[in-house]
Scaffold this motif. Structure first.
Motif, short mmCIF file in Angstrom:
data_model
loop_
_atom_site.label_atom_id
_atom_site.label_comp_id
_atom_site.label_asym_id
_atom_site.label_seq_id
_atom_site.Cartn_x
_atom_site.Cartn_y
_atom_site.Cartn_z
N GLU A 78 0.84 -1.21 0.00
CA GLU A 78 0.00 0.00 0.00
C GLU A 78 0.87 1.25 0.00
N SER A 196 -4.13 -7.65 -4.08
CA SER A 196 -5.31 -7.18 -3.36
C SER A 196 -5.30 -5.66 -3.24
N SER A 200 -8.11 -3.21 -5.00
CA SER A 200 -8.92 -2.23 -4.26
C SER A 200 -8.75 -0.83 -4.84
N ARG A 201 -7.55 -0.52 -5.31
CA ARG A 201 -7.31 0.80 -5.91
C ARG A 201 -8.05 0.93 -7.24
N LYS A 203 -10.73 -0.76 -7.96
CA LYS A 203 -12.16 -0.77 -7.63
C LYS A 203 -12.66 0.63 -7.29
N GLU A 204 -11.79 1.46 -6.68
CA GLU A 204 -12.17 2.82 -6.37
C GLU A 204 -12.45 3.62 -7.64
#
Length: 206
Positions: A78, A196, A200-201, A203-204
């Motif tokens: 991250e 993952s 998620s990045r 998906k934003e």
């Protein structure tokens, strides 16, 4: 949530590439490795349940290493992607505001700012890849240690007349396949935290 151009660029390039790599590995090895592991373990149990007991600690050790790495790698991944966002942002600002920067003689200030962020990205990446770098030696050490213990224990059983050489040879072959398959699965689990984070990045954006 507001998203700058620099972050958007990183997400649709670097994050997408990381996710693509993970998907590629899943399709190529995610099906084969579990089948090899299960079939090898079944054959080892059929050949010698006593020798199979020796492999149980190795399985727990490998699972423990995977859990530790997955927990440790996610925050590093991250932070690495956030630093990459900052680098792209500063780089874009320097290009778009080149005239303003020269007008106010801020070249050195901008250079130092870029240097600080770049050093942060470098240090974070070094931690990440050093951690990844210990996985193969650690798993190889566990595999080789287990094979040596199996050979020593099996040799003793052969001397006592409780086991044939062919049985020991077959068990070693299947144990090597099982541990090697676990090594492949471990690589997939180690890749998962980075994938993952990237997912998620992305998906934003969606």
């Amino acid at each position: 949530k507001e998203m700058g151009v620099a972050s958007l660029t990183t997400r649709i390039s670097t994050d997408a590439f990381v996710l693509m790599q993970f998907a590629d590995q899943i399709l190529r090895m995610g099906i084969m490795a579990p089948l090899m592991t299960i079939s090898s373990i079944v054959m080892m149990v059929r050949i010698s349940s006593n020798l199979m007991i020796i492999l149980i600690p190795a399985l727990f050790i490998m699972v423990g290493i995977i859990y530790f790495l997955a927990k440790f790698l996610r925050p590093l991944s991250e932070e690495q992607q956030k630093n990459l966002d900052r680098i792209n942002g500063i780089f874009r600002e320097n290009i778009n505001g080149a005239r303003v920067i020269r007008s106010f003689t801020q070249e050195e200030n901008r250079f130092n700012r870029f240097k600080d962020v770049n050093n942060s990205y470098k240090n974070n990446s070094m931690k990440l890849f050093r951690t990844l770098g210990i996985t193969d030696p650690a798993f190889s050490f566990v595999i080789v240690s287990m094979i040596i213990i199996i050979v020593l224990f099996g040799s003793r059983q052969i001397e006592l007349g409780n086991m044939q050489i062919g049985v020991l040879t077959a068990f070693i072959e299947y144990s090597f396949h099982a541990l090697f398959s676990l090594l492949i699965l471990a690589q997939l689990f180690i890749m998962y935290p980075r994938a993952s984070v990237s997912a998620s990045r992305l998906k934003e954006i969606m």
